[in-house]
Each structure stands twice: as C-alpha cells, then as structure tokens.
Scaffold this active site. Structure first.
Site, PDB file in Angstrom:
ATOM      1  N   LYS A 197     -50.253  29.503 -18.566  1.00 45.32           N
ATOM      2  CA  LYS A 197     -50.252  29.686 -17.105  1.00 45.32           C
ATOM      3  C   LYS A 197     -50.571  31.163 -16.858  1.00 45.32           C
ATOM      4  O   LYS A 197     -49.709  32.032 -16.990  1.00 45.32           O
ATOM      5  CB  LYS A 197     -48.871  29.318 -16.541  1.00 45.32           C
ATOM      6  CG  LYS A 197     -48.880  28.812 -15.111  1.00 45.32           C
ATOM      7  CD  LYS A 197     -49.477  29.755 -14.092  1.00 45.32           C
ATOM      8  CE  LYS A 197     -48.490  30.814 -13.649  1.00 45.32           C
ATOM      9  NZ  LYS A 197     -49.122  31.857 -12.780  1.00 45.32           N
ATOM     10  N   GLU A 272     -41.548  39.843 -22.869  1.00 43.68           N
ATOM     11  CA  GLU A 272     -42.038  41.222 -22.853  1.00 43.68           C
ATOM     12  C   GLU A 272     -42.062  41.657 -21.402  1.00 43.68           C
ATOM     13  O   GLU A 272     -42.872  41.156 -20.615  1.00 43.68           O
ATOM     14  CB  GLU A 272     -43.435  41.295 -23.474  1.00 43.68           C
ATOM     15  CG  GLU A 272     -43.363  41.106 -24.971  1.00 43.68           C
ATOM     16  CD  GLU A 272     -44.703  41.105 -25.644  1.00 43.68           C
ATOM     17  OE1 GLU A 272     -45.705  41.403 -24.977  1.00 43.68           O
ATOM     18  OE2 GLU A 272     -44.741  40.787 -26.834  1.00 43.68           O
ATOM     19  N   CYS A 306     -47.489  48.208 -19.229  1.00 44.57           N
ATOM     20  CA  CYS A 306     -46.049  48.144 -19.522  1.00 44.57           C
ATOM     21  C   CYS A 306     -45.598  49.313 -20.375  1.00 44.57           C
ATOM     22  O   CYS A 306     -44.480  49.789 -20.246  1.00 44.57           O
ATOM     23  CB  CYS A 306     -45.710  46.834 -20.206  1.00 44.57           C
ATOM     24  SG  CYS A 306     -46.641  46.587 -21.714  1.00 44.57           S
ATOM     25  N   GLU A 405     -39.630  50.943 -12.086  1.00 46.31           N
ATOM     26  CA  GLU A 405     -41.007  50.804 -12.554  1.00 46.31           C
ATOM     27  C   GLU A 405     -41.944  50.733 -11.342  1.00 46.31           C
ATOM     28  O   GLU A 405     -41.827  49.830 -10.527  1.00 46.31           O
ATOM     29  CB  GLU A 405     -41.145  49.518 -13.387  1.00 46.31           C
ATOM     30  CG  GLU A 405     -42.504  49.368 -14.019  1.00 46.31           C
ATOM     31  CD  GLU A 405     -42.689  48.042 -14.764  1.00 46.31           C
ATOM     32  OE1 GLU A 405     -42.336  46.982 -14.205  1.00 46.31           O
ATOM     33  OE2 GLU A 405     -43.205  48.075 -15.892  1.00 46.31           O
TER      34      GLU A 405
HETATM   35  P1  NAD Z   1     -44.675  38.744 -12.795  1.00 44.11           P
HETATM   36  O1  NAD Z   1     -43.358  38.613 -13.499  1.00 44.11           O
HETATM   37  O2  NAD Z   1     -44.687  38.771 -11.331  1.00 44.11           O
HETATM   38  O3  NAD Z   1     -45.655  37.552 -13.211  1.00 44.11           O
HETATM   39  C1  NAD Z   1     -45.980  37.279 -14.549  1.00 44.11           C
HETATM   40  C2  NAD Z   1     -46.306  35.802 -14.688  1.00 44.11           C
HETATM   41  O4  NAD Z   1     -45.142  35.048 -14.421  1.00 44.11           O
HETATM   42  C3  NAD Z   1     -47.375  35.303 -13.723  1.00 44.11           C
HETATM   43  O5  NAD Z   1     -48.216  34.389 -14.392  1.00 44.11           O
HETATM   44  C4  NAD Z   1     -46.556  34.608 -12.655  1.00 44.11           C
HETATM   45  O6  NAD Z   1     -47.276  33.605 -11.977  1.00 44.11           O
HETATM   46  C5  NAD Z   1     -45.438  34.028 -13.477  1.00 44.11           C
HETATM   47  N1  NAD Z   1     -44.195  33.703 -12.754  1.00 44.11           N
HETATM   48  C6  NAD Z   1     -43.702  34.300 -11.651  1.00 44.11           C
HETATM   49  N2  NAD Z   1     -42.547  33.711 -11.283  1.00 44.11           N
HETATM   50  C7  NAD Z   1     -42.313  32.721 -12.177  1.00 44.11           C
HETATM   51  C8  NAD Z   1     -41.265  31.765 -12.341  1.00 44.11           C
HETATM   52  N3  NAD Z   1     -40.227  31.696 -11.503  1.00 44.11           N
HETATM   53  N4  NAD Z   1     -41.331  30.904 -13.384  1.00 44.11           N
HETATM   54  C9  NAD Z   1     -42.361  30.965 -14.258  1.00 44.11           C
HETATM   55  N5  NAD Z   1     -43.384  31.833 -14.134  1.00 44.11           N
HETATM   56  C10 NAD Z   1     -43.356  32.716 -13.119  1.00 44.11           C
HETATM   57  O7  NAD Z   1     -45.366  40.036 -13.428  1.00 44.11           O
HETATM   58  P2  NAD Z   1     -46.734  40.706 -12.965  1.00 44.11           P
HETATM   59  O8  NAD Z   1     -46.489  41.423 -11.690  1.00 44.11           O
HETATM   60  O9  NAD Z   1     -47.822  39.708 -13.078  1.00 44.11           O
HETATM   61  O10 NAD Z   1     -46.954  41.775 -14.148  1.00 44.11           O
HETATM   62  C11 NAD Z   1     -46.449  43.067 -14.154  1.00 44.11           C
HETATM   63  C12 NAD Z   1     -45.175  43.161 -14.985  1.00 44.11           C
HETATM   64  O11 NAD Z   1     -45.421  42.756 -16.329  1.00 44.11           O
HETATM   65  C13 NAD Z   1     -44.653  44.577 -15.090  1.00 44.11           C
HETATM   66  O12 NAD Z   1     -43.259  44.586 -14.894  1.00 44.11           O
HETATM   67  C14 NAD Z   1     -44.990  44.988 -16.519  1.00 44.11           C
HETATM   68  O13 NAD Z   1     -44.193  45.993 -17.071  1.00 44.11           O
HETATM   69  C15 NAD Z   1     -44.831  43.691 -17.233  1.00 44.11           C
HETATM   70  N6  NAD Z   1     -45.554  43.717 -18.511  1.00 44.11           N
HETATM   71  C16 NAD Z   1     -44.830  43.843 -19.670  1.00 44.11           C
HETATM   72  C17 NAD Z   1     -45.484  43.909 -20.897  1.00 44.11           C
HETATM   73  C18 NAD Z   1     -44.710  44.081 -22.182  1.00 44.11           C
HETATM   74  O14 NAD Z   1     -45.295  43.908 -23.229  1.00 44.11           O
HETATM   75  N7  NAD Z   1     -43.438  44.413 -22.138  1.00 44.11           N
HETATM   76  C19 NAD Z   1     -46.876  43.841 -20.937  1.00 44.11           C
HETATM   77  C20 NAD Z   1     -47.583  43.726 -19.739  1.00 44.11           C
HETATM   78  C21 NAD Z   1     -46.901  43.651 -18.526  1.00 44.11           C
END
Ligand code: NAD
Length: 514
Positions: A197, A272, A306, A405
């Site tokens: 997804k 992550e 991240c 963040e």
């Molecule tokens: P997000 O958590 O909003 O979304 C990530 C994914 O989760 C999307 O595909 C979204 O549709 C899905 N999602 C959202 N709510 C959900 C739910 N209730 N159930 C299942 N899936 C759901 O994150 P974002 O804004 O897309 O990405 C940015 C974040 O990702 C930042 O906090 C960043 O630090 C983190 N990130 C972490 C790493 C790492 O390796 N630690 C790497 C890249 C990004």
C-alpha cells in the site's frame, strides 16, 4: 562532443517526462491484483497532483477493504508456490526485476521528481539504488533459510527459517520508489508474497514498480499493489487475517495506530518511524567536512528524510564561526524546478505538508528562537509548494523546534558546552533514529556513540547506507531492523527441529516400572 549544459539536461528531462505523463493521464493508475490492473470494487478514485504546479498527474484507484481482501487472497494463493520455488529460480527472477528497473532508471527518475518534488540530482540515483536492493537480496535467497546447529548430549538440534506468509508493506511518500524496494525486495527474497500500500501522495512509481515486477516474470499474486488512503486501504491491510506481518515506514503516530489495528490478528510489525536526529560538532572536528555533511543531511531530499540531521549541536567555542559559514551555504542553496539539474531543493510534496513546515516558522518565533535564514514560502517555477531553506538559531533543547520532526529543509541550531551536555541534549527527545558525531578525538567519538540513544550512529560521516548493516531506530523511531539478515529475521519464522540420538531416557508414566 560538447558536454551537455544544465539547460540541455533540464530540457532533456522535460522531453523524457512528456510522453510518460501523457500516458499516465490517459491510463490512470489502478491496483495490481493477481497480475491484473484493476479499478476499485467501488469504482472510487482520487487525483494525484504534481507539487510543482498542481496539475493532475493521474486518476488513481481508491482502494478499500474489498480491494485489500482481493489482494490478500491473491497473495495467499500465490504464497505456497513462491515459498517452494527453488532459491536459484527466485534469485534469477529478482535479478530480472533489477534489470527491468535499471532499463527504466531515467523514466523512474523524472516521474519521481514530478510526483514528489524531489530534485533530479538525487532522484537520478534512486532507481539505481532500488535495483541494487533487489540484487543484494536476490543473491541471498538461498541463505535466507539458513539456521544454526546447536547439538546437545542426547539431541541433534537444528534451526531453520521459513517465510512467515503473505505480508503487508506500507510506505511513505519520501523517496517512495527506492524506499519501497527496501521492504519489498527482502520480503520476496525470503519467499513471502506481498500486498503493497503506497502513500496516497506519491502513487506513480509504485504503479511502475508493480508493472516491472510482472514484466520480469514474477508470478501473478506475488506482488500486489493496492492504492488508497491510509485510514481506508492501509487500515484494512493491517486488519486482514491472511496478512501475517506488516512492514511499515512512516510517522510514529501512524505506527501506534497500526499496532492497535493489527492487535486482534496478532500481526508481527516492523516500524521505521520519525526522527529528530542530532549532528554533534565538537571544536576539534574537521570543520569543512562537518559543514558539508551538516548541509547535506538536512537540505538534500528537501529535508523530507527520516535520517536527516535536523538538530545541529555545535560546541560553544566554534559556534559563531561555524554558524557564519553555515549561513553562507544555506543562503546559496538553489531552490528550483525538480527536473533542473542545478536544483538542490524542489517543492515539498503537498500543500498540507508545506503548511505544516511553514507553521514551524511561527513556532520558532513564539519559542524565542531566531529565524536566521528563510522562514517563508518560496515563489518557485510553476508556483508549487516551494519553501525557503530555513536556519533557526538561538534555540534551546526544550523548544518545540528542537523536539518535533518538521520534515522539511529546516535546521535548528543548539550550542553546547561539553561532551556531557551534548549527550544530554542529543538524547533529550522522544526519537532515536540516527546520530552524527564530528570530532578528531576517536576516544570521544566512541564514548559519544555508546551514549547516544539511537539505532544508527555515523562518526565523521553523513548517512552512508551499506546494505548488510542494521537500519532502524530506538524509542519512538521504530521497532526492528532492516538490512541483510535482519530483514530476513522479520519476514521469516525461525523453526526449531530436534532429532533424538535414540539414547535418552523417556519417563514411563502409567507403567509399574516408572
Ligand atoms: P504517514 O505515517 O502519514 O504515512 C505512511 C503510510 O502509512 C502511507 O502509505 C499512509 O497511507 C499509511 N497510513 C496512514 N494511516 C494509516 C493507518 N491508520 N493504517 C495503515 N496505514 C496508514 O507518513 P508520511 O507522512 O507518508 O511519511 C513521513 C514520515 O515517515 C516521517 O515521519 C518520516 O520520518 C517517516 N519515515 C521514516 C523512515 C525510517 O526509516 N525511519 C523512512 C522514511 C520516512
């Protein structure tokens, strides 16, 4: 022949993108379920727009529980044959996926720029790195099942690993193509089937990846992709009983929600999550190299990274001089069109994300910090979601700009006195993803590395990824590790097999001789 000028490269990138965008608009983006591109069962869709100028890139199928159910059922149906496929065959197929990605590397680069706003100078390598991910794990298909031999006196004990089953992979919008392959390649190499997804703000290259995997000859149902909104398609995926584990990359709060959603079906989770990573610069460091790394690790990839070092902890004695040099570099950063090769910072992914990043300008001011540079949206080509690279000085450790963040080109500078104070400030946040330490004293480098509460520490270096090493965070930054064998530990069950030598005494219950 004359070397191509940046102008030539910019127009070549636009020319490459034009037919791809035309086709994308005409075809739209559907789910890939059991090897077929499908609309949503409900017929629902949403539009994905470019952060450069807001133009609609494609109409995207908006998946819900029924689409997830179809995809999970396809993944479950395909699982046994994929699990039991001889490892050399699986290896060959995954190498073919890498070949297919490499063949389309330039297309993937321009599409990623237009869909996410990331600058071409960084995205040009994203597909190559994605192909490397597939090759790395393809070469480990056979050893994924390796176990241990731990004999005891009366038993021959061995362990082996078996793939856990169909898994869900949920990914964010920052460098989405490369990042999704980090999760999908090891899952497939382990013998799991996958329902992916992708993030709703960046569906374009996830669609291409699904097509390339099919084109490479990976059997139908092994990789399924369902597009849609997190709270709809994502939630349904985490709740589906056929899905045995969820590999998730995204925000910490979404990780908590996923843990709760997956609890009734006892999902194994790998998270992550976010970070507020410190880069600590001591007064004995190689300051030129430290400066390069500090600028690179927060202002590359639009700061939407991240592992970005979003807090600069600089030792008091050198703070003034270091900030002066840093200021000059931040002022000179080139914000522009993502397809222009000279661009260092492109537009942010979405208007909502731009609003979030910009909200921190007021937060900084209210906290009493100083916006030394930036602090405004930027009027860039196409009128998209551009923001000025921002440098905040005069901050203290407890301010929101030093704790939360921001996920944009936004750096908070906090001076420190000595090693003990640097460690205290570095650890004084809820996150623990990465830490960067710059010093000429190796003893100090190792002491600080030991004391930092973070999953990954780089000493005198920016983040340089080496695929066998563990990638992941502590505290609110994650659960579990990716990379090399660590990925297989997540996607596989360890099974213990004990074979008696036939000599040990077995108690005889219910027998007069017992
Ligand atoms: P997000 O958590 O909003 O979304 C990530 C994914 O989760 C999307 O595909 C979204 O549709 C899905 N999602 C959202 N709510 C959900 C739910 N209730 N159930 C299942 N899936 C759901 O994150 P974002 O804004 O897309 O990405 C940015 C974040 O990702 C930042 O906090 C960043 O630090 C983190 N990130 C972490 C790493 C790492 O390796 N630690 C790497 C890249 C990004």
């Amino acid at each position: 022949m004359d070397k191509a000028t940046p102008k030539d490269v910019f127009s070549a990138n636009r020319e490459r993108a034009a037919p791809l965008l035309k086709q994308l608009r005409a075809d739209g983006i559907g789910h890939m379920i059991d090897g077929k591109i499908e609309p949503s069962v409900t017929g629902d869709s949403f539009e994905t727009r470019s952060p450069i100028d807001g133009t609609v890139l494609a109409t995207v199928a908006r998946g819900g529980p029924e689409d997830i159910d179809r995809a999970a059922t396809a993944a479950a149906k395909a699982f046994k044959a994929w699990r039991d496929m001889p490892a050399p065959m699986r290896k060959k197929l995954l190498h073919r996926v890498a070949d297919a990605i490499e063949d389309r590397a330039d297309d993937i680069a321009v599409l990623e720029c237009i869909d996410t706003g990331q600058a071409h100078r960084f995205m040009a390598k994203a597909a190559v790195r994605a192909a490397e991910n597939f090759r790395f794990f393809a070469d480990r298909c056979a050893e994924a099942r390796d176990g241990l031999n731990t004999p005891s006196e009366e038993h021959w004990n061995i362990s082996t690993r078996v793939p856990i089953g169909p898994v869900g992979v949920i990914t964010p919008w920052n460098t989405p193509f490369m990042l999704s392959t980090w999760k999908i390649a090891p899952a497939l190499a382990a013998g799991c089937t996958v329902v992916h997804k992708p993030a709703e703000w960046s569906p374009v290259t996830a669609d291409l990846l699904a097509r390339l995997v099919k084109q490479a000859g990976v059997p139908d149902g092994v990789l399924n992709t369902v597009h849609g909104i997190g709270e709809e398609a994502g939630k349904a995926l985490t709740e589906h009983p056929a899905i045995k584990a969820i590999g998730f990359v995204g925000e910490s709060s979404t990780g908590s929600a996923i843990m709760a959603q997956g609890a009734p079906t006892l999902k194994r989770v790998h998270f992550e999550l976010g970070g507020k990573n410190p880069v600590i610069v001591f007064d004995d460091a190689d300051l030129e190299r430290a400066l390069d790394a500090v600028v690179f690790m927060i202002y590359s990839l639009n700061g939407e990274r991240c592992t970005s070092s979003s807090r600069l902890l600089v030792q008091q004695g050198i703070a003034e001089k270091f900030i002066e040099k840093l200021t000059a570099r931040v002022k000179a950063l080139r914000v522009g069109h993502p397809l222009d090769p000279v661009t260092e910072i492109g537009p942010l992914i979405h208007e909502r994300h731009l609003a979030k990043v910009c909200s921190y300008f007021d937060v900084a001011r209210k906290d009493g910090a100083v916006i030394a540079i930036g602090g405004k949206p930027h009027d860039g080509p196409g009128g998209g979601h551009y923001v000025q690279p921002t440098l905040v000085t005069g901050a203290t450790a407890k301010m929101r700009v030093a704790q939360e963040e921001v996920f944009g080109p936004f750096l908070t500078v906090i001076p420190f006195r000595d090693e003990a104070e640097a460690i205290e400030i570095a650890n004084g946040v809820q996150y623990g993803l990465t830490g960067y330490v710059w010093t000429g004293d190796m003893g100090r480098a190792l002491r600080v590395a030991d004391a930092l509460e973070a999953g990954m520490i780089w000493l005198n270096s920016e983040n340089v990824r080496h695929l066998p090493t563990p990638f992941g965070g502590m505290k609110s930054s994650g659960i579990g590790r990716d990379g090399g064998d660590y990925s297989f530990d997540f996607y596989m069950e360890t099974k213990h097999v004990s074979l008696a030598r036939g000599t040990h005494k077995i108690q005889k219950l219910g027998s007069s001789s017992s």
